[in-house]
Write a protein that holds these residues in place. Structure first.
Motif, PDB file in Angstrom:
ATOM      1  N   UNK A  51       0.835  -1.205   0.000  1.00  0.00           N
ATOM      2  CA  UNK A  51       0.000   0.000   0.000  1.00  0.00           C
ATOM      3  C   UNK A  51       0.868   1.252   0.000  1.00  0.00           C
ATOM      4  N   UNK A  52       1.925   1.242   0.805  1.00  0.00           N
ATOM      5  CA  UNK A  52       2.794   2.414   0.902  1.00  0.00           C
ATOM      6  C   UNK A  52       3.559   2.647  -0.405  1.00  0.00           C
ATOM      7  N   UNK A  53       4.136   1.582  -0.956  1.00  0.00           N
ATOM      8  CA  UNK A  53       4.897   1.717  -2.206  1.00  0.00           C
ATOM      9  C   UNK A  53       3.978   2.154  -3.343  1.00  0.00           C
ATOM     10  N   UNK A  54       2.808   1.545  -3.439  1.00  0.00           N
ATOM     11  CA  UNK A  54       1.860   1.914  -4.491  1.00  0.00           C
ATOM     12  C   UNK A  54       1.428   3.364  -4.353  1.00  0.00           C
ATOM     13  N   UNK A  55       1.188   3.794  -3.130  1.00  0.00           N
ATOM     14  CA  UNK A  55       0.790   5.183  -2.900  1.00  0.00           C
ATOM     15  C   UNK A  55       1.891   6.139  -3.356  1.00  0.00           C
ATOM     16  N   UNK A  56       3.137   5.781  -3.056  1.00  0.00           N
ATOM     17  CA  UNK A  56       4.243   6.641  -3.463  1.00  0.00           C
ATOM     18  C   UNK A  56       4.354   6.725  -4.984  1.00  0.00           C
ATOM     19  N   UNK A  57       4.218   5.598  -5.656  1.00  0.00           N
ATOM     20  CA  UNK A  57       4.336   5.584  -7.117  1.00  0.00           C
ATOM     21  C   UNK A  57       3.124   6.247  -7.780  1.00  0.00           C
ATOM     22  N   UNK A  58       1.921   5.945  -7.294  1.00  0.00           N
ATOM     23  CA  UNK A  58       0.716   6.450  -7.939  1.00  0.00           C
ATOM     24  C   UNK A  58       0.393   7.881  -7.522  1.00  0.00           C
ATOM     25  N   UNK A  59       0.269   8.129  -6.235  1.00  0.00           N
ATOM     26  CA  UNK A  59      -0.187   9.428  -5.763  1.00  0.00           C
ATOM     27  C   UNK A  59       0.915  10.483  -5.837  1.00  0.00           C
ATOM     28  N   UNK A  60       2.097  10.159  -5.372  1.00  0.00           N
ATOM     29  CA  UNK A  60       3.203  11.118  -5.345  1.00  0.00           C
ATOM     30  C   UNK A  60       4.103  11.025  -6.568  1.00  0.00           C
ATOM     31  N   UNK A  61       3.859  10.056  -7.434  1.00  0.00           N
ATOM     32  CA  UNK A  61       4.729   9.853  -8.589  1.00  0.00           C
ATOM     33  C   UNK A  61       4.031  10.070  -9.915  1.00  0.00           C
ATOM     34  N   UNK A  62       3.890   8.986 -10.678  1.00  0.00           N
ATOM     35  CA  UNK A  62       3.460   9.080 -12.062  1.00  0.00           C
ATOM     36  C   UNK A  62       2.089   8.478 -12.344  1.00  0.00           C
ATOM     37  N   UNK A  63       1.345   8.116 -11.329  1.00  0.00           N
ATOM     38  CA  UNK A  63       0.001   7.586 -11.535  1.00  0.00           C
ATOM     39  C   UNK A  63       0.025   6.226 -12.209  1.00  0.00           C
ATOM     40  N   UNK A  64      -0.939   6.009 -13.093  1.00  0.00           N
ATOM     41  CA  UNK A  64      -1.093   4.728 -13.776  1.00  0.00           C
ATOM     42  C   UNK A  64       0.138   4.373 -14.607  1.00  0.00           C
ATOM     43  N   UNK A  65       0.879   5.366 -15.061  1.00  0.00           N
ATOM     44  CA  UNK A  65       2.095   5.120 -15.848  1.00  0.00           C
ATOM     45  C   UNK A  65       3.175   4.418 -15.027  1.00  0.00           C
ATOM     46  N   UNK A  66       2.998   4.329 -13.721  1.00  0.00           N
ATOM     47  CA  UNK A  66       3.968   3.641 -12.861  1.00  0.00           C
ATOM     48  C   UNK A  66       4.102   2.163 -13.209  1.00  0.00           C
ATOM     49  N   UNK A  67       3.100   1.603 -13.867  1.00  0.00           N
ATOM     50  CA  UNK A  67       3.202   0.216 -14.307  1.00  0.00           C
ATOM     51  C   UNK A  67       4.390   0.007 -15.240  1.00  0.00           C
ATOM     52  N   UNK A 123       2.443  18.679 -14.631  1.00  0.00           N
ATOM     53  CA  UNK A 123       2.723  18.963 -16.041  1.00  0.00           C
ATOM     54  C   UNK A 123       1.445  19.301 -16.810  1.00  0.00           C
ATOM     55  N   UNK A 124       0.346  18.653 -16.484  1.00  0.00           N
ATOM     56  CA  UNK A 124      -0.927  18.958 -17.135  1.00  0.00           C
ATOM     57  C   UNK A 124      -1.396  20.365 -16.779  1.00  0.00           C
ATOM     58  N   UNK A 125      -1.278  20.726 -15.521  1.00  0.00           N
ATOM     59  CA  UNK A 125      -1.654  22.086 -15.102  1.00  0.00           C
ATOM     60  C   UNK A 125      -0.773  23.131 -15.759  1.00  0.00           C
ATOM     61  N   UNK A 126       0.520  22.849 -15.879  1.00  0.00           N
ATOM     62  CA  UNK A 126       1.427  23.790 -16.524  1.00  0.00           C
ATOM     63  C   UNK A 126       1.053  23.959 -17.997  1.00  0.00           C
ATOM     64  N   UNK A 127       0.804  22.837 -18.683  1.00  0.00           N
ATOM     65  CA  UNK A 127       0.403  22.921 -20.092  1.00  0.00           C
ATOM     66  C   UNK A 127      -0.889  23.708 -20.260  1.00  0.00           C
ATOM     67  N   UNK A 128      -1.847  23.478 -19.380  1.00  0.00           N
ATOM     68  CA  UNK A 128      -3.130  24.164 -19.473  1.00  0.00           C
ATOM     69  C   UNK A 128      -2.970  25.658 -19.205  1.00  0.00           C
ATOM     70  N   UNK A 129      -2.156  26.028 -18.237  1.00  0.00           N
ATOM     71  CA  UNK A 129      -1.924  27.451 -17.967  1.00  0.00           C
ATOM     72  C   UNK A 129      -1.159  28.113 -19.106  1.00  0.00           C
ATOM     73  N   UNK A 174      -0.902  10.990 -11.296  1.00  0.00           N
ATOM     74  CA  UNK A 174       0.003  11.203 -10.180  1.00  0.00           C
ATOM     75  C   UNK A 174       0.355  12.675 -10.020  1.00  0.00           C
ATOM     76  N   UNK A 175       1.248  12.942  -9.110  1.00  0.00           N
ATOM     77  CA  UNK A 175       1.655  14.326  -8.849  1.00  0.00           C
ATOM     78  C   UNK A 175       2.393  14.921 -10.049  1.00  0.00           C
ATOM     79  N   UNK A 208       2.271   9.487 -20.702  1.00  0.00           N
ATOM     80  CA  UNK A 208       1.049   8.901 -20.142  1.00  0.00           C
ATOM     81  C   UNK A 208       0.629   9.579 -18.840  1.00  0.00           C
ATOM     82  N   UNK A 209       1.592   9.962 -18.041  1.00  0.00           N
ATOM     83  CA  UNK A 209       1.262  10.649 -16.801  1.00  0.00           C
ATOM     84  C   UNK A 209       0.565  11.979 -17.092  1.00  0.00           C
ATOM     85  N   UNK A 210       1.110  12.737 -18.021  1.00  0.00           N
ATOM     86  CA  UNK A 210       0.516  14.026 -18.387  1.00  0.00           C
ATOM     87  C   UNK A 210      -0.838  13.840 -19.062  1.00  0.00           C
TER      88      UNK A 210
END
Length: 166
Positions: free
Chosen positions: A73-89, A148-154, A142-143, A125-127
């Protein structure tokens, strides 16, 4: 009498390669299991892993629903929530490639080509997933993807960001 083995001999030994390959493949399988489980248990485990690495301590009575327990749970949270999301696969693929190459002793897959695909895939994929699923509770991008998506949109606006992603 104890036989001395030099570091150079140890690194060149075929058994060392097979052990390293087996460990790499095991990490691949464990990451895949933890990530797959996270897709279904993230909501139940999220409040527990937000407390930090203390969830990993054996004295903690916290129980998570991830297949690999608190560590998964901790490792997945770090990769998904604080990292690259689904692209972490994609991290699973690099451990697979390194493991197969080390176990066979041959260059079955190009490691450098796969590292390039990993880096490109993580960024794209993350963006893209963060942009498409921006209103979702699940951290698809992910974070990194959110940033990067917010930066592109702005920078380009919604239409321009969509055009760049497409």
């Amino acid at each position: 009498k104890v036989e001395q083995v030099s570091v150079k001999e140890f690194v060149k030994d075929e058994r060392t390669h097979k052990i390293a390959g087996t460990i790499s493949l095991l990490i691949c399988v464990l990451l895949f299991a933890a990530f797959s489980s996270y897709l279904f248990t993230w909501r139940q485990d999220q409040d527990k892993v937000f407390k930090g690495a203390s969830v990993l301590l054996p004295s903690t009575p916290v129980k998570t629903d991830n297949l690999l327990g608190n560590l998964g749970a901790y490792i997945s949270h770090q990769f998904f929530y604080n990292g690259f999301g689904f692209a972490s696969f994609l991290f699973c693929s690099i451990f697979f490639v390194v493991g197969i190459n080390a176990m066979t002793g041959k260059r079955v897959f190009s490691i450098w080509r796969n590292v390039r695909y990993l880096i490109t895939g993580l960024v794209f994929f993350s963006t893209a997933l963060a942009f498409v699923f921006s209103k979702s509770e699940f951290p698809w991008g992910g974070a990194f993807g959110d940033m990067s998506s917010n930066w592109l949109t702005r920078f380009l606006g919604s239409l321009g960001a969509a055009a760049v992603i497409i």
